[in-house]
Write a protein that holds these residues in place. Structure first.
Motif, PDB file in Angstrom:
ATOM      1  N   CYS A  56      31.367 -18.876  33.275  1.00  0.00           N
ATOM      2  CA  CYS A  56      31.927 -20.156  33.491  1.00  0.00           C
ATOM      3  C   CYS A  56      32.209 -20.301  35.047  1.00  0.00           C
ATOM      4  CB  CYS A  56      33.001 -20.734  32.680  1.00  0.00           C
ATOM      5  SG  CYS A  56      33.911 -22.340  33.055  1.00  0.00           S
ATOM      6  N   ALA A  57      31.053 -20.942  35.798  1.00  0.00           N
ATOM      7  CA  ALA A  57      31.253 -21.155  37.022  1.00  0.00           C
ATOM      8  C   ALA A  57      32.270 -22.437  37.307  1.00  0.00           C
ATOM      9  CB  ALA A  57      30.055 -21.192  37.700  1.00  0.00           C
ATOM     10  N   ALA A  58      33.367 -22.185  37.875  1.00  0.00           N
ATOM     11  CA  ALA A  58      34.215 -23.181  38.177  1.00  0.00           C
ATOM     12  C   ALA A  58      34.291 -23.806  39.811  1.00  0.00           C
ATOM     13  CB  ALA A  58      35.816 -22.949  37.871  1.00  0.00           C
ATOM     14  N   SER A  59      34.372 -25.123  39.945  1.00  0.00           N
ATOM     15  CA  SER A  59      34.609 -25.644  41.133  1.00  0.00           C
ATOM     16  C   SER A  59      35.704 -26.450  41.106  1.00  0.00           C
ATOM     17  CB  SER A  59      33.372 -26.718  41.582  1.00  0.00           C
ATOM     18  OG  SER A  59      33.159 -27.625  40.688  1.00  0.00           O
ATOM     19  N   GLY A  60      36.100 -27.076  42.370  1.00  0.00           N
ATOM     20  CA  GLY A  60      37.283 -27.891  42.344  1.00  0.00           C
ATOM     21  C   GLY A  60      38.589 -26.921  42.341  1.00  0.00           C
ATOM     22  N   SER A  61      39.483 -27.666  41.802  1.00  0.00           N
ATOM     23  CA  SER A  61      40.571 -26.737  41.527  1.00  0.00           C
ATOM     24  C   SER A  61      40.879 -26.036  40.089  1.00  0.00           C
ATOM     25  CB  SER A  61      41.915 -27.838  41.744  1.00  0.00           C
ATOM     26  OG  SER A  61      41.742 -28.843  40.809  1.00  0.00           O
ATOM     27  N   ALA A  62      39.768 -25.865  39.487  1.00  0.00           N
ATOM     28  CA  ALA A  62      39.693 -25.242  38.229  1.00  0.00           C
ATOM     29  C   ALA A  62      40.558 -24.051  38.103  1.00  0.00           C
ATOM     30  CB  ALA A  62      38.242 -25.138  37.685  1.00  0.00           C
ATOM     31  N   PHE A  63      40.413 -23.233  39.059  1.00  0.00           N
ATOM     32  CA  PHE A  63      41.171 -21.806  39.128  1.00  0.00           C
ATOM     33  C   PHE A  63      42.702 -21.910  39.440  1.00  0.00           C
ATOM     34  CE2 PHE A  63      37.559 -19.649  37.772  1.00  0.00           C
ATOM     35  CZ  PHE A  63      37.775 -18.442  37.675  1.00  0.00           C
ATOM     36  N   SER A  64      43.151 -23.295  39.638  1.00  0.00           N
ATOM     37  CA  SER A  64      44.564 -23.401  39.500  1.00  0.00           C
ATOM     38  C   SER A  64      45.111 -23.687  38.199  1.00  0.00           C
ATOM     39  CB  SER A  64      44.867 -24.525  40.701  1.00  0.00           C
ATOM     40  OG  SER A  64      44.305 -24.157  41.753  1.00  0.00           O
ATOM     41  N   ALA A  65      44.252 -23.705  37.221  1.00  0.00           N
ATOM     42  CA  ALA A  65      44.464 -24.269  36.007  1.00  0.00           C
ATOM     43  C   ALA A  65      45.716 -23.241  35.250  1.00  0.00           C
ATOM     44  CB  ALA A  65      43.402 -24.372  35.047  1.00  0.00           C
ATOM     45  N   ASN A  66      46.568 -23.987  34.680  1.00  0.00           N
ATOM     46  CA  ASN A  66      47.700 -23.349  33.776  1.00  0.00           C
ATOM     47  C   ASN A  66      46.953 -22.516  32.630  1.00  0.00           C
ATOM     48  OD1 ASN A  66      49.593 -24.825  35.199  1.00  0.00           O
ATOM     49  ND2 ASN A  66      49.507 -26.420  33.956  1.00  0.00           N
ATOM     50  N   VAL A  67      46.009 -22.957  32.075  1.00  0.00           N
ATOM     51  CA  VAL A  67      45.420 -22.118  31.058  1.00  0.00           C
ATOM     52  C   VAL A  67      43.684 -22.291  31.273  1.00  0.00           C
ATOM     53  CG1 VAL A  67      45.061 -22.313  28.479  1.00  0.00           C
ATOM     54  CG2 VAL A  67      47.245 -22.995  29.565  1.00  0.00           C
ATOM     55  N   MET A  68      43.038 -21.474  31.157  1.00  0.00           N
ATOM     56  CA  MET A  68      41.569 -21.353  31.027  1.00  0.00           C
ATOM     57  C   MET A  68      41.112 -20.823  29.751  1.00  0.00           C
ATOM     58  SD  MET A  68      40.146 -20.895  34.709  1.00  0.00           S
ATOM     59  CE  MET A  68      38.750 -21.481  34.350  1.00  0.00           C
ATOM     60  N   GLY A  69      40.009 -20.951  29.159  1.00  0.00           N
ATOM     61  CA  GLY A  69      39.469 -20.225  28.151  1.00  0.00           C
ATOM     62  C   GLY A  69      37.952 -20.697  27.568  1.00  0.00           C
ATOM     63  N   TRP A  70      38.008 -20.282  26.282  1.00  0.00           N
ATOM     64  CA  TRP A  70      36.588 -20.854  25.663  1.00  0.00           C
ATOM     65  C   TRP A  70      36.904 -21.105  24.411  1.00  0.00           C
ATOM     66  CZ3 TRP A  70      31.844 -19.783  28.131  1.00  0.00           C
ATOM     67  CH2 TRP A  70      31.983 -19.117  29.355  1.00  0.00           C
ATOM     68  N   TYR A  71      36.109 -22.173  23.881  1.00  0.00           N
ATOM     69  CA  TYR A  71      36.259 -22.579  22.774  1.00  0.00           C
ATOM     70  C   TYR A  71      34.960 -22.568  22.206  1.00  0.00           C
ATOM     71  CZ  TYR A  71      40.729 -25.125  21.912  1.00  0.00           C
ATOM     72  OH  TYR A  71      41.978 -25.397  21.599  1.00  0.00           O
ATOM     73  N   ARG A  72      34.697 -22.551  20.814  1.00  0.00           N
ATOM     74  CA  ARG A  72      33.174 -22.907  20.228  1.00  0.00           C
ATOM     75  C   ARG A  72      33.360 -23.691  19.153  1.00  0.00           C
ATOM     76  NH1 ARG A  72      32.671 -16.712  17.446  1.00  0.00           N
ATOM     77  NH2 ARG A  72      34.212 -17.149  15.725  1.00  0.00           N
ATOM     78  N   GLN A  73      32.103 -24.216  18.971  1.00  0.00           N
ATOM     79  CA  GLN A  73      31.898 -25.281  17.858  1.00  0.00           C
ATOM     80  C   GLN A  73      30.414 -24.855  17.030  1.00  0.00           C
ATOM     81  OE1 GLN A  73      32.087 -29.605  18.971  1.00  0.00           O
ATOM     82  NE2 GLN A  73      32.444 -29.913  16.630  1.00  0.00           N
ATOM     83  N   ALA A  74      30.657 -24.656  15.668  1.00  0.00           N
ATOM     84  CA  ALA A  74      29.393 -24.201  15.056  1.00  0.00           C
ATOM     85  C   ALA A  74      29.223 -25.748  14.318  1.00  0.00           C
ATOM     86  CB  ALA A  74      29.849 -23.246  13.936  1.00  0.00           C
TER      87      ALA A  74
END
Length: 115
Positions: A22-40
């Motif tokens: 997951c390549a992040a731009s902007g201020s994404a890496f300042s996020a309080n929470v980052m992660g992964w979801y999935r949907q089947a």
């Protein structure tokens, strides 16, 4: 502006491995929470793994011991290493980042695990 772009999905046999990015731009890496979801297909989106404040992590019970979330701050990239994949892991995987009261999502990447 925050942009999240996933890659690395594909078709793999049961027992195989994939690494999502997951390549992040902007201020994404300042996020309080980052992660992964999935949907089947036909199912609700579910949390797979996430970083909480600091570097603590948590995982869905269904992926514990098989999936590993990591990040490279210098590259502004988050990863999800998936080992011992099962057909029930088949889903579209989304990365996300929570900044303030906003949740930002990537476009998703398809993971298909054949039996």
């Amino acid at each position: 502006q925050v942009q999240l772009v996933e890659s690395g999905g594909g078709l793999v046999q049961a027992g195989g491995s994939l690494r999502l990015s997951c390549a992040a731009s902007g201020s994404a890496f300042s996020a309080n929470v980052m992660g992964w979801y999935r949907q089947a297909p036909g199912k609700q989106r579910e949390l797979v793994a996430r970083f909480l404040t600091g570097s603590s992590t948590n995982y869905a019970d269904s992926v514990k011991g098989r999936f590993t979330i990591s990040r490279d701050n210098a590259k502004h990239t988050m990863y999800l290493r998936m080992n011992s994949l099962k057909p029930e892991d088949t889903a579209v995987y989304y990365c996300y980042a929570v900044l303030g009261s906003w949740t930002h999502w990537g476009q998703g990447t398809q993971v298909t695990v054949s039996s």
